[in-house]
Design an enzyme around this catalytic site. Structure first.
Site, PDB file in Angstrom:
ATOM      1  N   LYS A  94      15.765  74.391 104.777  1.00  0.00           N
ATOM      2  CA  LYS A  94      16.261  74.063 106.105  1.00  0.00           C
ATOM      3  C   LYS A  94      17.498  73.166 105.967  1.00  0.00           C
ATOM      4  O   LYS A  94      17.687  72.525 104.920  1.00  0.00           O
ATOM      5  CB  LYS A  94      15.151  73.401 106.936  1.00  0.00           C
ATOM      6  CG  LYS A  94      14.563  72.132 106.328  1.00  0.00           C
ATOM      7  CD  LYS A  94      15.294  70.888 106.789  1.00  0.00           C
ATOM      8  CE  LYS A  94      14.741  69.641 106.182  1.00  0.00           C
ATOM      9  NZ  LYS A  94      15.548  68.436 106.439  1.00  0.00           N
TER      10      LYS A  94
ATOM     11  N   HIS B  47       8.830  71.974 105.222  1.00  0.00           N
ATOM     12  CA  HIS B  47       7.719  71.393 104.459  1.00  0.00           C
ATOM     13  C   HIS B  47       6.727  70.640 105.336  1.00  0.00           C
ATOM     14  O   HIS B  47       5.594  70.402 104.914  1.00  0.00           O
ATOM     15  CB  HIS B  47       8.239  70.513 103.318  1.00  0.00           C
ATOM     16  CG  HIS B  47       8.749  69.167 103.718  1.00  0.00           C
ATOM     17  ND1 HIS B  47      10.060  68.941 104.040  1.00  0.00           N
ATOM     18  CD2 HIS B  47       8.120  67.971 103.829  1.00  0.00           C
ATOM     19  CE1 HIS B  47      10.221  67.664 104.333  1.00  0.00           C
ATOM     20  NE2 HIS B  47       9.060  67.046 104.217  1.00  0.00           N
TER      21      HIS B  47
ATOM     22  N   HIS C 288      11.714  69.881 111.659  1.00  0.00           N
ATOM     23  CA  HIS C 288      10.350  69.381 111.491  1.00  0.00           C
ATOM     24  C   HIS C 288       9.649  69.050 112.810  1.00  0.00           C
ATOM     25  O   HIS C 288       8.531  69.502 113.061  1.00  0.00           O
ATOM     26  CB  HIS C 288      10.362  68.129 110.618  1.00  0.00           C
ATOM     27  CG  HIS C 288      10.949  68.337 109.266  1.00  0.00           C
ATOM     28  ND1 HIS C 288      10.784  69.498 108.550  1.00  0.00           N
ATOM     29  CD2 HIS C 288      11.697  67.516 108.476  1.00  0.00           C
ATOM     30  CE1 HIS C 288      11.402  69.385 107.383  1.00  0.00           C
ATOM     31  NE2 HIS C 288      11.956  68.203 107.322  1.00  0.00           N
TER      32      HIS C 288
ATOM     33  N   ARG D 291      26.485  76.489  88.291  1.00  0.00           N
ATOM     34  CA  ARG D 291      27.849  76.809  87.859  1.00  0.00           C
ATOM     35  C   ARG D 291      28.073  76.495  86.390  1.00  0.00           C
ATOM     36  O   ARG D 291      28.856  77.157  85.716  1.00  0.00           O
ATOM     37  CB  ARG D 291      28.858  76.039  88.710  1.00  0.00           C
ATOM     38  CG  ARG D 291      28.863  76.442  90.183  1.00  0.00           C
ATOM     39  CD  ARG D 291      30.110  75.902  90.870  1.00  0.00           C
ATOM     40  NE  ARG D 291      30.094  76.201  92.291  1.00  0.00           N
ATOM     41  CZ  ARG D 291      29.812  75.324  93.233  1.00  0.00           C
ATOM     42  NH1 ARG D 291      29.521  74.075  92.901  1.00  0.00           N
ATOM     43  NH2 ARG D 291      29.835  75.661  94.514  1.00  0.00           N
TER      44      ARG D 291
END
Length: 477
Positions: free
Chosen positions: A159, A189, A251, A59
Site C-alpha cells: 500500500k 497488514h 488501514h 539495481r
C-alpha cells in the site's frame, strides 16, 4: 548453533507447493523491516513449502553470497535473529538477481528465475512481491507481462495502491491488462492482525456481541492508532505521502469496514471480501469540516523533509456510514506520528440504557479491542460499589487473547505472506472496495483543511476534540 535442517514446529492445515518468491526492492527499507523478517519467521515456524527459493531483485550487481550476508545482517537487526532459527537451511535458498528489472531490460532476473525453477521444479508457483514505492508499481507490472513472468503468477502490491483517485484508476487498468484479479494480492497488514480477525470472529460467534452490534446499542465507534514513533527512517517516502494516504484511506478505512460489515454468508475468502467491500460503498464522502490535519513541531527539521513541507503527520476524521445498521453513528478515526502514546485500538461506546438509574458515568459502557500483538478484549461497565449505599463505579475486565490455551499468534506480515503462499485472498483488498475508498476520500484530497501544528508527545491538534463531541476521545483524556 544454527540448524541446517528444515524446521517442523507447526503442523499446517495446508502445505504450499513448490514456490519461487521474487522480492523486488529486496535491499530496501520495507524488505528489511517487514518482508525478510516475516519470511524467516515462516521458516522458524515450519510454514514454508518443502521446496522454495527466494530471489531478491534490485539495481545493484550483488552476488548471491553477498545478498545472504545482507539478509543475515537484516535479521540480526530486525529479528528474528538468524541464530534463533534454521539459518543455514534458509540461506542456501536465497538468490539475487541484479541489474534492475523493467520492460526494456530484465537485468539478470529471467536467468535467475530459470535457475530457481530448475532447482525446485518447472511447475513451481511464481510469487512476485513488490516491496517498492507505489510509483514503481506500473512499470514493474508491465515488465512482468512483457517478459513472460505474469502467467499463473501471484503478485503482491504494497500500500498505498495508488496515491490519488486518478492514479488508482490508471494503476488498476495496467494491472488488469497483465493479470487476472485472482492473481492480485493488495496487502494491508492491519487486516492480517490477529485482533482484527477477532473482530469478526468474536462478533459472529458470540450472541452477546452479535445482538448489540448496531445503532440501537452503539452510539459511537473509535478507531485510534496514535504512534510515538517519528518518520526518520522513511522521511522521503512519508513526506510524499502523509498520514491521510499512509494510514487513513488504507488501514483505518479497512478496519472500519471490518467493524461495520454485514454478516457474510460464510467466512470464505470471497464472502469475507464481499462483505467488507460492500459496506465501504455505504461510507459517506468525507466532509473536510469534519477532518483535522496536523503536523508535529519539528517535522520540517527531519532530514529528507522539504523545508516548507505541508505534509500531514496527523489526521482525525468523523466518518458516517449510510446504511440501516449504522446510520447516525459516528466512526471517529485518528492516527498520528510523535504522539503521547502508541496504541492500536477499536472501541465501541454503548448507549446509556433507559431505566430507573440516572446520572450514570458518561461513556462507561465500552467494548474495546487492542489490535497490537495477539490482541486484547477490554470490557468497561457500570457496577455497584460494594457498601451500604447505592454508589456506582466503572468496572473493567481484560481478556488477553495470547493467554488462550495453545495460542501461538503470527505477526501480520507473517500471516499475510503465508496466505499468499496458500493462495488465500480473504485478508486482502479488492478493487471495488478501493474504488469506493477513493470516492470517500476525494473531497478531503481535493480541498483539505489547513494543517495545524501540534507539540511532539501530545494528543495532536486541540481542534480534534470537537470531532468527538458530545462525547470524548477515550485515549488521552
Amino acid at each position: 548453533m544454527a540448524n541446517a535442517k528444515r524446521p517442523s514446529k507447526r503442523v499446517a492445515a495446508h502445505s504450499p507447493g513448490p514456490t519461487v518468491f521474487v522480492l523486488y526492492g529486496a535491499t530496501g527499507d520495507l524488505a528489511k523491516r517487514m518482508v525478510l523478517p516475516a519470511f524467516y519467521r515462516l521458516a522458524i515456524e515450519g510454514l514454508l513449502p518443502n521446496k522454495w527459493l527466494l530471489v531478491g531483485n534490485g539495481r545493484g550487481d550483488v552476488a548471491h553470497e553477498d545478498f545472504r550476508a545482507h539478509v543475515r545482517d537484516v535479521l540480526a537487526t530486525f529479528g528474528p535473529h538468524p541464530d534463533s532459527g534454521p539459518w543455514r537451511w534458509f540461506s542456501q535458498r536465497l538468490l539475487f538477481a541484479g541489474g534492475g528489472f523493467n520492460a526494456d531490460d530484465p537485468g539478470s532476473l529471467l536467468d535467475v528465475v530459470a535457475q530457481a525453477r530448475a532447482r525446485v521444479g518447472s511447475d513451481a508457483q511464481l510469487i512476485h512481491y513488490l516491496a517498492v514505492p507505489p510509483a514503481a508499481f506500473m512499470d514493474l507490472t508491465e515488465a512482468l507481462g512483457r517478459h513472460g513472468l505474469a502467467a499463473g503468477a501471484r503478485v503482491v502490491y504494497e500500500k498505498p495502491f495508488g496515491t490519488s483517485p486518478e492514479g488508482f484508476g490508471k494503476l488498476e487498468r495496467v494491472v488488469h491488462s497483465v493479470l487476472e484479479e485472482p492473481q492480485v494480492y493488495r496487502i494491508d497488514h492491519f487486516l492480517g492482525k490477529e485482533a482484527t480477525q477477532d473482530l469478526h470472529l468474536l462478533r459472529f460467534a458470540n450472541g452477546l456481541f452479535s445482538a448489540m452490534w448496531n445503532r440501537e446499542h452503539i452510539k459511537a465507534v473509535q478507531i485510534d492508532v496514535p504512534e510515538k514513533l517519528g518518520i526518520t527512517d522513511r522521511s522521503q517516502f512519508y513526506d510524499a505521502t502523509g498520514a491521510v494516504l499512509d494510514m487513513l484511506i488504507t488501514h483505518l478505512f479497512q478496519v472500519a469496514a471490518e467493524v461495520a460489515m454485514e454478516p457474510p454468508a460464510s467466512l470464505s475468502a470471497d464472502d469475507l471480501q464481499a462483505a467488507r467491500e460492500e459496506v465501504i460503498k455505504s461510507f459517506r464522502p468525507l466532509d473536510s469540516r469534519e477532518v483535522v490535519l496536523g503536523q508535529f513541531a519539528g517535522y520540517r527539521d527531519v532530514p529528507g523533509v522539504a523545508a516548507r513541507s505541508r505534509t500531514d503527520t496527523y489526521v482525525a476524521a468523523r466518518l458516517w456510514i449510510d446504511n440501516p445498521r449504522w446510520r447516525g453513528v459516528p466512526f471517529l478515526l485518528r492516527t498520528g506520528k510523535r504522539m503521547a502514546a502508541s496504541e492500536q485500538r477499536v472501541s465501541l461506546v454503548l448507549r446509556e440504557p433507559a431505566g430507573p438509574l440516572t446520572g450514570l458515568p458518561s461513556d462507561a459502557n465500552v467494548v474495546s479491542f487492542a489490535l497490537s500483538g495477539a490482541g486484547e478484549l477490554d470490557l468497561s461497565l457500570v457496577a455497584k460499589k460494594p457498601g451500604p449505599t447505592l454508589e456506582v463505579e466503572i468496572a473493567t475486565s481484560r481478556i488477553r487473547l495470547a493467554d488462550l490455551p495453545g495460542a501461538d499468534p503470527l505477526p501480520p506480515y507473517v500471516r499475510l505472506i503465508h496466505d499468499v503462499l496458500l493462495g488465500d485472498r480473504s485478508l486482502f483488498t479488492r478493487p471495488d472496495g478501493l474504488a469506493a475508498v477513493w470516492k470517500v476520500a476525494e473531497p478531503l484530497l481535493s480541498k483539505p483543511p489547513r494543517v495545524a501544528s501540534y507539540p511532539q508527545g501530545s494528543w495532536g491538534p486541540a481542534q480534534a476534540t470537537r470531532l468527538a463531541e458530545p462525547g470524548r476521545w477515550l485515549l488521552g483524556q
